[in-house]
Scaffold this active site. Structure first.
Site, PDB file in Angstrom:
ATOM      1  N   SER A  18       0.823  -1.210   0.000  1.00  0.00           N
ATOM      2  CA  SER A  18       0.000   0.000   0.000  1.00  0.00           C
ATOM      3  C   SER A  18       0.863   1.268   0.000  1.00  0.00           C
ATOM      4  CB  SER A  18      -0.901   0.011   1.236  1.00  0.00           C
ATOM      5  OG  SER A  18      -1.558   1.257   1.324  1.00  0.00           O
ATOM      6  N   THR A  70      -9.830  -1.485   4.716  1.00  0.00           N
ATOM      7  CA  THR A  70      -9.948  -1.984   3.349  1.00  0.00           C
ATOM      8  C   THR A  70     -10.336  -3.456   3.353  1.00  0.00           C
ATOM      9  OG1 THR A  70      -8.918  -1.958   1.157  1.00  0.00           O
ATOM     10  CG2 THR A  70      -7.466  -2.483   3.013  1.00  0.00           C
ATOM     11  N   LYS A  74     -14.446  -3.765   5.129  1.00  0.00           N
ATOM     12  CA  LYS A  74     -15.227  -2.528   4.988  1.00  0.00           C
ATOM     13  C   LYS A  74     -16.667  -2.683   5.467  1.00  0.00           C
ATOM     14  CE  LYS A  74     -12.723  -0.318   1.211  1.00  0.00           C
ATOM     15  NZ  LYS A  74     -12.744   0.132  -0.174  1.00  0.00           N
ATOM     16  N   ASN A  95     -14.648   3.074   4.892  1.00  0.00           N
ATOM     17  CA  ASN A  95     -13.210   2.957   4.583  1.00  0.00           C
ATOM     18  C   ASN A  95     -12.360   3.848   5.484  1.00  0.00           C
ATOM     19  OD1 ASN A  95     -13.524   5.536   3.495  1.00  0.00           O
ATOM     20  ND2 ASN A  95     -12.123   5.112   1.806  1.00  0.00           N
ATOM     21  N   ASP A 110     -14.495   6.660  -0.384  1.00  0.00           N
ATOM     22  CA  ASP A 110     -14.284   6.053  -1.712  1.00  0.00           C
ATOM     23  C   ASP A 110     -15.119   6.775  -2.780  1.00  0.00           C
ATOM     24  OD1 ASP A 110     -12.422   4.109  -1.061  1.00  0.00           O
ATOM     25  OD2 ASP A 110     -13.925   2.564  -0.663  1.00  0.00           O
ATOM     26  N   ALA A 135     -20.431  -4.322  -8.914  1.00  0.00           N
ATOM     27  CA  ALA A 135     -21.311  -3.750  -7.881  1.00  0.00           C
ATOM     28  C   ALA A 135     -20.834  -4.154  -6.492  1.00  0.00           C
ATOM     29  CB  ALA A 135     -22.742  -4.212  -8.125  1.00  0.00           C
ATOM     30  N   GLY A 136     -19.519  -4.283  -6.312  1.00  0.00           N
ATOM     31  CA  GLY A 136     -18.966  -4.652  -5.003  1.00  0.00           C
ATOM     32  C   GLY A 136     -18.699  -3.422  -4.154  1.00  0.00           C
ATOM     33  N   GLY A 137     -17.663  -3.499  -3.312  1.00  0.00           N
ATOM     34  CA  GLY A 137     -17.374  -2.413  -2.379  1.00  0.00           C
ATOM     35  C   GLY A 137     -17.106  -1.098  -3.096  1.00  0.00           C
ATOM     36  N   ALA A 138     -16.149  -1.113  -4.025  1.00  0.00           N
ATOM     37  CA  ALA A 138     -15.805   0.128  -4.736  1.00  0.00           C
ATOM     38  C   ALA A 138     -16.975   0.572  -5.605  1.00  0.00           C
ATOM     39  CB  ALA A 138     -14.559  -0.090  -5.583  1.00  0.00           C
ATOM     40  N   TYR A 227      -5.604   0.404 -10.000  1.00  0.00           N
ATOM     41  CA  TYR A 227      -4.422   1.259 -10.187  1.00  0.00           C
ATOM     42  C   TYR A 227      -3.110   0.501 -10.016  1.00  0.00           C
ATOM     43  CZ  TYR A 227      -4.254   1.741  -5.088  1.00  0.00           C
ATOM     44  OH  TYR A 227      -4.181   1.493  -3.741  1.00  0.00           O
TER      45      TYR A 227
HETATM   46  P1  NAD Z   1     -15.356  -6.520  -4.549  1.00  0.00           P
HETATM   47  O1  NAD Z   1     -14.888  -7.921  -4.526  1.00  0.00           O
HETATM   48  O2  NAD Z   1     -16.095  -5.955  -3.391  1.00  0.00           O
HETATM   49  O3  NAD Z   1     -16.303  -6.308  -5.830  1.00  0.00           O
HETATM   50  C1  NAD Z   1     -15.951  -6.685  -7.134  1.00  0.00           C
HETATM   51  C2  NAD Z   1     -17.232  -6.968  -7.909  1.00  0.00           C
HETATM   52  O4  NAD Z   1     -16.901  -7.194  -9.262  1.00  0.00           O
HETATM   53  C3  NAD Z   1     -17.964  -8.231  -7.410  1.00  0.00           C
HETATM   54  O5  NAD Z   1     -19.322  -7.901  -7.194  1.00  0.00           O
HETATM   55  C4  NAD Z   1     -17.786  -9.234  -8.544  1.00  0.00           C
HETATM   56  O6  NAD Z   1     -18.898 -10.093  -8.695  1.00  0.00           O
HETATM   57  C5  NAD Z   1     -17.659  -8.302  -9.740  1.00  0.00           C
HETATM   58  N1  NAD Z   1     -16.936  -8.867 -10.876  1.00  0.00           N
HETATM   59  C6  NAD Z   1     -15.750  -9.521 -10.862  1.00  0.00           C
HETATM   60  N2  NAD Z   1     -15.367  -9.806 -12.119  1.00  0.00           N
HETATM   61  C7  NAD Z   1     -16.332  -9.337 -12.945  1.00  0.00           C
HETATM   62  C8  NAD Z   1     -16.504  -9.314 -14.342  1.00  0.00           C
HETATM   63  N3  NAD Z   1     -15.591  -9.841 -15.164  1.00  0.00           N
HETATM   64  N4  NAD Z   1     -17.620  -8.728 -14.849  1.00  0.00           N
HETATM   65  C9  NAD Z   1     -18.560  -8.203 -14.035  1.00  0.00           C
HETATM   66  N5  NAD Z   1     -18.435  -8.185 -12.688  1.00  0.00           N
HETATM   67  C10 NAD Z   1     -17.334  -8.733 -12.150  1.00  0.00           C
HETATM   68  O7  NAD Z   1     -14.059  -5.651  -4.878  1.00  0.00           O
HETATM   69  P2  NAD Z   1     -13.874  -4.074  -4.623  1.00  0.00           P
HETATM   70  O8  NAD Z   1     -13.439  -3.835  -3.241  1.00  0.00           O
HETATM   71  O9  NAD Z   1     -15.077  -3.365  -5.137  1.00  0.00           O
HETATM   72  O10 NAD Z   1     -12.624  -3.773  -5.541  1.00  0.00           O
HETATM   73  C11 NAD Z   1     -12.721  -3.801  -6.952  1.00  0.00           C
HETATM   74  C12 NAD Z   1     -11.464  -3.165  -7.532  1.00  0.00           C
HETATM   75  O11 NAD Z   1     -11.419  -1.785  -7.164  1.00  0.00           O
HETATM   76  C13 NAD Z   1     -10.163  -3.788  -7.009  1.00  0.00           C
HETATM   77  O12 NAD Z   1      -9.261  -3.888  -8.074  1.00  0.00           O
HETATM   78  C14 NAD Z   1      -9.674  -2.761  -6.011  1.00  0.00           C
HETATM   79  O13 NAD Z   1      -8.269  -2.783  -5.866  1.00  0.00           O
HETATM   80  C15 NAD Z   1     -10.132  -1.487  -6.672  1.00  0.00           C
HETATM   81  N6  NAD Z   1     -10.267  -0.346  -5.757  1.00  0.00           N
HETATM   82  C16 NAD Z   1      -9.642   0.802  -6.103  1.00  0.00           C
HETATM   83  C17 NAD Z   1      -9.742   1.919  -5.296  1.00  0.00           C
HETATM   84  C18 NAD Z   1      -9.061   3.176  -5.689  1.00  0.00           C
HETATM   85  O14 NAD Z   1      -8.897   4.035  -4.831  1.00  0.00           O
HETATM   86  N7  NAD Z   1      -8.686   3.340  -6.947  1.00  0.00           N
HETATM   87  C19 NAD Z   1     -10.506   1.855  -4.112  1.00  0.00           C
HETATM   88  C20 NAD Z   1     -11.163   0.664  -3.793  1.00  0.00           C
HETATM   89  C21 NAD Z   1     -11.023  -0.447  -4.620  1.00  0.00           C
END
Ligand code: NAD
Length: 284
Positions: A18, A70, A74, A95, A110, A135-138, A227
């Protein structure tokens, strides 16, 4: 003048690379603060989110100003807090935790971090019809933020369709009926003005693209959340077509700016933090 000292940290799993500690400590230094930012890596010590209550209690007793939270904590942290900001409440995810007078207050930077970076990079972007992949965390935080920016229509696509449907319902209840979930990315992208990518695809450990390059059009803007690496395959394909793009670094900086301000009560210099972040990335 005595130097103020501050403790903060990040709880997550697999966070050894990180850049947040360096970003937060350097910005603090510019404000005359001595900030120690501790990585609390559950993976390294073989712990699990079940340890969160103990970690939060320890942080409170040790006088931490706050914590970033993270993956995979979260959502698990939410019921352990004394209070939530309206955004954290709406997203059901935190977060950033601020410790004030012994109380733990949860925030989510976020969404606001994404919006800050997006508006800065693409101030004229057409928000008429936005597709959000993931539609996950981010994705949940960004969905809330893009509706807050005024997106007229938001189409959600996730490999786990019930997840997209649940988010659709929650967002429509909060923002009015502007959100529709789709099971097919091609269908969702037809007529879209922009694409936000929020799945882990494209990260070094999950190479590739979550959407076929043939579905992109030059008239569409593309916002990436991944990123690491900063130039993902999606961004390269979009740029090759001439699409306006925003990389995942802008959100990473935006959420860190928000967290710094919550921890310290000071205004961060966002441009300075971004320059520092880009230098750190280049040196990796
Ligand atoms: P998460 O696991 O909570 O959610 C990911 C979602 O994507 C899930 O719902 C999953 O079913 C879906 N998914 C996976 N592959 C897929 C595909 N091919 N097509 C459609 N849907 C798909 O993960 P998250 O915490 O939301 O993180 C997602 C990405 O965002 C990670 O790479 C993380 O590092 C990045 N992120 C970046 C920042 C930033 O500041 N730039 C902040 C948070 C997370």
């Amino acid at each position: 003048m005595a130097t103020h000292r501050l403790l903060a940290g990040l709880i997550g799993a697999g966070i050894q690379r990180s850049l947040t500690p360096a970003m937060q400590e350097e910005e603090a230094r510019h404000h005359g603060l001595r900030l120690h930012y501790q990585l609390i890596d559950l993976e390294r010590t073989g712990e699990s989110p079940a340890q969160l209550p103990a970690l939060l209690t320890a942080a409170r007793i040790m006088g931490f100003a706050g914590l970033n939270i993270t993956y995979p904590c979260k959502q698990a942290v939410v019921p352990l807090l004394d209070e939530l900001s309206p955004e954290a409440q709406a997203m059901g995810a935190v977060n950033t935790v601020v410790v004030r007078d012994g109380r733990l207050v949860g925030h989510n930077t976020d969404g606001s971090g994404w919006a800050w970076g997006f508006r800065r990079a693409l101030p004229e972007a057409d928000l008429g019809c936005v597709v959000l992949l993931g539609a996950g965390g981010a994705g949940s935080a960004i969905a809330d933020a893009v509706l807050g920016l005024g997106a007229a229509q938001l189409r959600l696509v996730d490999a786990d369709p019930p997840r997209a449907q649940a988010l659709e319902q929650a967002l429509n209840a909060r923002h009015g009926a502007r959100v529709v979930s789709h099971s097919d990315a091609a269908q969702a992208l037809a007529g879209a003005t922009g694409l936000i990518h929020a799945t882990p695809t494209g990260m070094a450990k999950f190479p590739g693209m979550a959407v076929a390059a043939a579905l992109l059009r030059p008239s569409m803007w593309v916002s990436e959340v991944v990123y690491s690496p900063i130039d993902t395959e999606l961004l390269k394909a979009a740029r090759a077509l001439g699409c306006p793009t925003v990389d995942g670094g802008t959100m990473a900086v935006g959420q860190a700016v928000g967290a710094f301000e919550l921890f310290t009560g000071l205004n961060a210099d966002a441009a300075r933090m971004e320059q520092h972040f880009r230098r750190l990335l280049a040196a990796r």
